[in-house]
Design an enzyme around this catalytic site. Structure first.
Site, PDB file in Angstrom:
ATOM      1  N   ALA A   1       0.851  -1.190   0.000  1.00 38.08           N
ATOM      2  CA  ALA A   1       0.000   0.000   0.000  1.00 38.08           C
ATOM      3  C   ALA A   1       0.886   1.240   0.000  1.00 38.08           C
ATOM      4  O   ALA A   1       1.916   1.263   0.673  1.00 38.08           O
ATOM      5  CB  ALA A   1      -0.910   0.005   1.225  1.00 38.08           C
TER       6      ALA A   1
ATOM      7  N   HIS B   1       4.312  17.218   1.002  1.00 41.58           N
ATOM      8  CA  HIS B   1       5.238  16.391   1.768  1.00 41.58           C
ATOM      9  C   HIS B   1       6.499  17.189   2.105  1.00 41.58           C
ATOM     10  O   HIS B   1       6.723  18.275   1.581  1.00 41.58           O
ATOM     11  CB  HIS B   1       5.619  15.131   0.988  1.00 41.58           C
TER      12      HIS B   1
ATOM     13  N   LYS C   1      11.404  14.273   0.308  1.00 41.30           N
ATOM     14  CA  LYS C   1      10.722  13.218  -0.450  1.00 41.30           C
ATOM     15  C   LYS C   1      11.227  13.195  -1.884  1.00 41.30           C
ATOM     16  O   LYS C   1      11.264  14.228  -2.561  1.00 41.30           O
ATOM     17  CB  LYS C   1       9.207  13.406  -0.406  1.00 41.30           C
TER      18      LYS C   1
END
Length: 267
Positions: free
Chosen positions: A122, A158, A162
């Site tokens: 996920a 974010h 990232k």
């Protein structure tokens, strides 16, 4: 008392890996048996508990793969996932994958591996995110035929570190929404210049990178005269770590196959 579930954390020295180790140290139903990193990592040999800011756990950061883990939790990088899959297959170890930014070839490799081991994959392990994904599908389905049409945009924020954009979670939101919109849905990433009028069958994605934001997603459903904004935001990385540990517990007695957080949460 039942035997604790033996877990290994792949990417244990990273920001997320350390939080998984920290939360696992507080859970008496879990036993950390390995904290794995690449063989060039400068912190090899240091105790995983010390690195995570909790009590010493007598589990050194190592590049060696354990042969006694029940489940591996992977919070690493795309370039490390191939070895992780290979080792889990070799040792017949269940695998929880939370790494994002994988190539199509790596996704295909993951789908091959699930024929021999159980895998939870996920883009987000957060309970709130996965509930929001279900809500996004329901909202889309109910507004498909709204007068004047429906515009859907996904804005994700974010931290500055990232590496992939848009986030895997944003892409998952988009894929789930597209299931309700239809096969002709177009995924548009950012806009610049004279783009012309927005088409009716597109989902727009916008990535923001600021400070230390651990993750925030806003799904905008725009109509003529009104709009809905579905916002889900993390205040710390612990929501992802807790979700990954819950997934590991759920996966421990499952047969080979590919699962996701909807399965874990029975949604």
């Amino acid at each position: 008392m039942s035997t604790p579930l033996k877990i290994a954390v792949h990417g244990a020295a990273g920001r997320m890996g350390r939080r998984v180790v920290a939360l696992a140290s507080e859970d008496k139903t879990l036993q950390l048996v390995a904290a794995i990193e690449n063989d060039q990592h400068p912190l090899l040999g240091q105790d995983a508990g010390d690195l995570a800011g909790v009590e010493t756990m007598d589990v050194p950061l190592s590049s060696k793969w354990p042969n006694d883990a029940d489940v591996v939790i992977d919070f690493s990088l795309p370039e490390a996932i191939d070895r992780c899959i290979e080792k889990c297959e070799l040792h017949e170890t269940a695998l929880v994958v939370a790494t994002t930014g994988m190539t199509d070839a790596q996704v295909e490799r993951l789908n091959e591996a699930c024929e021999s081991i159980p895998i939870v994959w996920a883009p987000s392990m957060s309970l709130a995110v996965n509930l929001s994904m279900k809500l996004a599908q329901q909202i889309t389905e109910k507004l498909l035929d709204v007068p004047g049409g429906l515009d859907i945009e996904i804005i994700e924020r974010h931290h500055r570190y990232k590496a992939d954009a848009p986030s895997g979670t944003a892409l998952k939101f988009g894929d789930l929404i597209a299931e309700k919109l239809g096969d002709d849905t177009k995924h548009v990433h950012g806009r610049e210049g004279h783009t012309g009028q927005r088409t009716r069958n597109e989902i727009g994605y916008h990535a923001v990178r600021v400070g230390d934001n651990p993750g925030e997603h806003t799904i905008v459903f725009g109509m003529l005269g009104e709009r809905i904004e579905l916002n889900v935001a993390a205040s710390s990385r612990d929501c992802y770590a807790a979700g990954a540990l819950a997934a590991a517990k759920w996966l421990s007695d499952k047969p080979e196959g590919m699962y996701d957080m909807f399965d874990v949460l029975e949604m």
